[in-house]
Design a protein around this motif. Structure first.
Motif, mmCIF file in Angstrom:
data_model
loop_
_atom_site.group_PDB
_atom_site.id
_atom_site.type_symbol
_atom_site.label_atom_id
_atom_site.label_comp_id
_atom_site.label_asym_id
_atom_site.label_seq_id
_atom_site.Cartn_x
_atom_site.Cartn_y
_atom_site.Cartn_z
ATOM 1 N N ASP A 71 0.852 -1.043 0.028
ATOM 2 C CA ASP A 71 0.028 -0.156 0.112
ATOM 3 C C ASP A 71 0.694 1.156 0.199
ATOM 4 O O ASP A 71 1.247 1.825 1.075
ATOM 5 C CB ASP A 71 -0.774 -0.043 1.349
ATOM 6 N N LEU A 72 1.461 1.595 -1.011
ATOM 7 C CA LEU A 72 2.266 2.702 -1.177
ATOM 8 C C LEU A 72 1.943 3.622 -2.132
ATOM 9 O O LEU A 72 1.209 3.415 -3.181
ATOM 10 C CB LEU A 72 3.895 2.108 -1.604
ATOM 11 N N LEU A 73 2.650 4.735 -2.286
ATOM 12 C CA LEU A 73 2.473 5.727 -3.430
ATOM 13 C C LEU A 73 3.760 6.264 -3.944
ATOM 14 O O LEU A 73 4.544 6.806 -3.206
ATOM 15 C CB LEU A 73 1.730 6.881 -2.586
ATOM 16 N N VAL A 74 3.776 6.297 -5.108
ATOM 17 C CA VAL A 74 4.921 6.794 -5.983
ATOM 18 C C VAL A 74 4.374 8.084 -6.115
ATOM 19 O O VAL A 74 3.493 8.471 -6.964
ATOM 20 C CB VAL A 74 5.455 6.061 -7.197
ATOM 21 N N VAL A 75 5.261 9.338 -5.637
ATOM 22 C CA VAL A 75 5.073 10.763 -5.966
ATOM 23 C C VAL A 75 6.254 10.999 -7.060
ATOM 24 O O VAL A 75 7.492 11.113 -6.519
ATOM 25 C CB VAL A 75 5.119 11.552 -4.860
ATOM 26 N N ARG A 76 5.701 11.215 -8.602
ATOM 27 C CA ARG A 76 6.571 11.266 -9.348
ATOM 28 C C ARG A 76 6.928 12.595 -9.864
ATOM 29 O O ARG A 76 5.908 13.211 -10.200
ATOM 30 C CB ARG A 76 6.414 10.216 -10.378
ATOM 31 N N GLU A 77 7.959 13.272 -10.177
ATOM 32 C CA GLU A 77 8.105 14.585 -10.274
ATOM 33 C C GLU A 77 7.749 14.450 -12.004
ATOM 34 O O GLU A 77 8.197 13.640 -12.660
ATOM 35 C CB GLU A 77 9.585 15.295 -10.327
ATOM 36 N N ASN A 78 6.877 15.518 -12.415
ATOM 37 C CA ASN A 78 6.144 15.215 -13.779
ATOM 38 C C ASN A 78 6.521 16.098 -14.748
ATOM 39 O O ASN A 78 6.111 15.900 -16.146
ATOM 40 C CB ASN A 78 4.655 14.858 -13.549
ATOM 41 N N THR A 79 7.222 16.996 -14.542
ATOM 42 C CA THR A 79 7.416 18.141 -15.782
ATOM 43 C C THR A 79 8.863 18.484 -15.858
ATOM 44 O O THR A 79 9.130 19.516 -16.360
ATOM 45 C CB THR A 79 6.849 19.447 -15.020
ATOM 46 N N GLU A 80 9.928 17.613 -15.384
ATOM 47 C CA GLU A 80 11.402 18.207 -15.423
ATOM 48 C C GLU A 80 12.254 16.737 -15.947
ATOM 49 O O GLU A 80 11.628 15.714 -16.435
ATOM 50 C CB GLU A 80 12.003 18.635 -14.115
ATOM 51 N N GLY A 81 13.425 16.874 -15.546
ATOM 52 C CA GLY A 81 14.146 15.557 -15.856
ATOM 53 C C GLY A 81 14.527 15.327 -17.029
ATOM 54 O O GLY A 81 14.786 16.454 -17.798
ATOM 55 N N VAL A 82 14.835 14.272 -17.415
ATOM 56 C CA VAL A 82 15.051 13.842 -18.957
ATOM 57 C C VAL A 82 14.096 14.040 -19.879
ATOM 58 O O VAL A 82 14.115 14.017 -21.299
ATOM 59 C CB VAL A 82 15.944 12.494 -19.143
ATOM 60 N N TYR A 83 12.945 14.143 -19.409
ATOM 61 C CA TYR A 83 11.577 14.395 -20.335
ATOM 62 C C TYR A 83 11.395 15.668 -20.962
ATOM 63 O O TYR A 83 10.441 15.637 -22.008
ATOM 64 C CB TYR A 83 10.281 13.928 -19.429
ATOM 65 N N ILE A 84 12.188 16.470 -20.598
ATOM 66 C CA ILE A 84 11.755 17.980 -21.237
ATOM 67 C C ILE A 84 12.157 18.004 -22.795
ATOM 68 O O ILE A 84 11.842 18.984 -23.314
ATOM 69 C CB ILE A 84 12.112 19.036 -20.350
ATOM 70 N N GLY A 85 13.070 17.134 -23.144
ATOM 71 C CA GLY A 85 13.522 17.150 -24.439
ATOM 72 C C GLY A 85 14.526 18.256 -24.926
ATOM 73 O O GLY A 85 14.658 18.545 -25.939
ATOM 74 N N ALA A 86 15.464 18.452 -23.941
ATOM 75 C CA ALA A 86 16.614 19.258 -24.163
ATOM 76 C C ALA A 86 17.806 18.284 -24.656
ATOM 77 O O ALA A 86 17.960 17.400 -23.848
ATOM 78 C CB ALA A 86 16.981 19.967 -22.881
#
Ligand code: IPM
Ligand code: MN
Length: 339
Positions: free
Chosen positions: A115-130
């Motif tokens: 019974d856990l919750l992953v709180v994932r940062e959702n607008t940065e990191g390697v995902y920004i396409g830079a």
């Protein structure tokens, strides 16, 4: 309420979630939008500006999945990541709760209390396409994918994790190998964690966290991490509770209250179209949407109804039942207690 079934499995599971939302009787109104590979192939536009303007204005978006073997991976990312980024849905909540012991791959009974919750940062990191590709398609090619982490982005996701914790927050990074990004995560962690003395604070490197999740997931309450590690660890947690078919998610902007609610699974082109995909991930995502809208009793009713169907095996084959997608949705509706 904006409803985006999308492609493949999304088109099958979202109608089941809408069926449950209608039956729960919260008086919600639904506006459906066609964002799909079919439309993209016909018009050349994946997400048109009028549709995007409507989505931006919606309180909540119930989303299925986008992706299709006929189009490249930029298509799905261009829709989902664009909505996440431009609506600044900076917290991606991915709960994993084991509803029935038979769905767990773990032998030790104690370890099965998931019974856990992953709180994932959702607008940065390697995902920004830079980044970029230099000397593309030559043997000298160099590809760079930048990992962008900001003080504001890291700080707010850490604070958000503490707000959601019941007993502990475990921060996950890879600061032993990625010292610049990890350094920022570590320094914000050292500032934010002591401000919440009522919640235990623990740090794990991402590799150790993956191992601990498999060894004994019962130890975790809230895991807070960056975009890429959150993507990986939430698929791992989904498998611990019975697979991709049942895991829900909420992409939230906790400042505006807006959100996009989608199952963790994608469009599943190999399974889609046969009436066998599991609607539970989408239905539980709809439940998270009710909770975000302040409809806590209705949200609980939906989750309880889902648990009852799983325990009676009135579900699809991936979690040990025999029902079709639509019959599994009907079974949840039948189990809804008056709210
Ligand atoms: C998810 C998906 C997306 C992601 C893909 C489709 C870009 O895997 O929602 O977890 O990596 O965030
Ligand atoms: Mn993913």
């Amino acid at each position: 309420m904006a409803v985006v079934p999308g492609d493949g499995a999304g088109k099958e599971v979202v109608p089941e979630a809408v069926k449950v939302l209608r039956a729960v009787g919260a008086g919600l109104e639904f506006e459906e939008y066609d964002i799909s590979a079919d439309r993209y192939l016909a018009t050349g536009v994946s997400l048109d500006e009028d549709t995007f303007a409507d989505l931006r204005g919606a309180d909540a978006i119930l989303f299925g999945a986008v992706g299709d073997p006929r189009v490249d991976e930029h298509y799905a990312a261009g829709i989902l990541l664009r909505i996440r980024f431009e609506m600044d849905l900076w917290a991606n909540l991915r709960p994993a709760r084991l509803y029935d012991a038979r769905l767990s791959p773990l032998r030790d009974e104690k370890a099965r209390e998931v019974d856990l919750l992953v709180v994932r940062e959702n607008t940065e990191g390697v995902y920004i396409g830079a980044g970029g590709r230099f000397k593309k398609d030559t043997p000298d090619e160099v590809a760079i994918q930048e990992d962008v982490n900001t003080y504001k982005g890291v700080n707010r996701i850490l604070e958000d994790a503490f707000r959601r914790a019941r007993r502990e927050v475990c921060m996950v990074d890879k600061s032993n190998a990625m010292g610049f990004a990890g350094g920022l995560w570590q320094s914000r962690w050292k500032a934010v964690a002591p401000a919440h003395p009522e919640v235990r604070a623990r740090h794990l490197y991402s590799d150790a966290c993956a191992m601990e999740l498999v060894r004994d997931p019962s130890q975790f309450d809230v895991i807070v991490t960056g975009n890429l590690f959150g993507d990986l660890l939430s698929d791992l947690s989904a498998q611990l509770i019975g697979g991709m078919g049942i895991a829900p998610s909420a992409n939230l902007n906790p400042d505006t209250g807006q959100g996009l609610f989608e199952p963790v699974h994608g469009s599943a082109p190999k399974l889609a179209g046969r009436g066998i995909v599991n609607p539970v991930g989408a239905i539980l995502s709809a439940g998270m949407m009710l909770s975000q809208l302040g409809l806590e009793d209705e949200a609980k009713a939906v989750e309880d109804a889902v648990v009852a169907t799983i325990r009676d095996r009135r579900c699809t084959a991936d979690i040990g039942g025999e029902l079709s997608t639509s019959a599994a949705g009907d079974a949840v509706v039948r189990n809804l207690k008056g709210v």
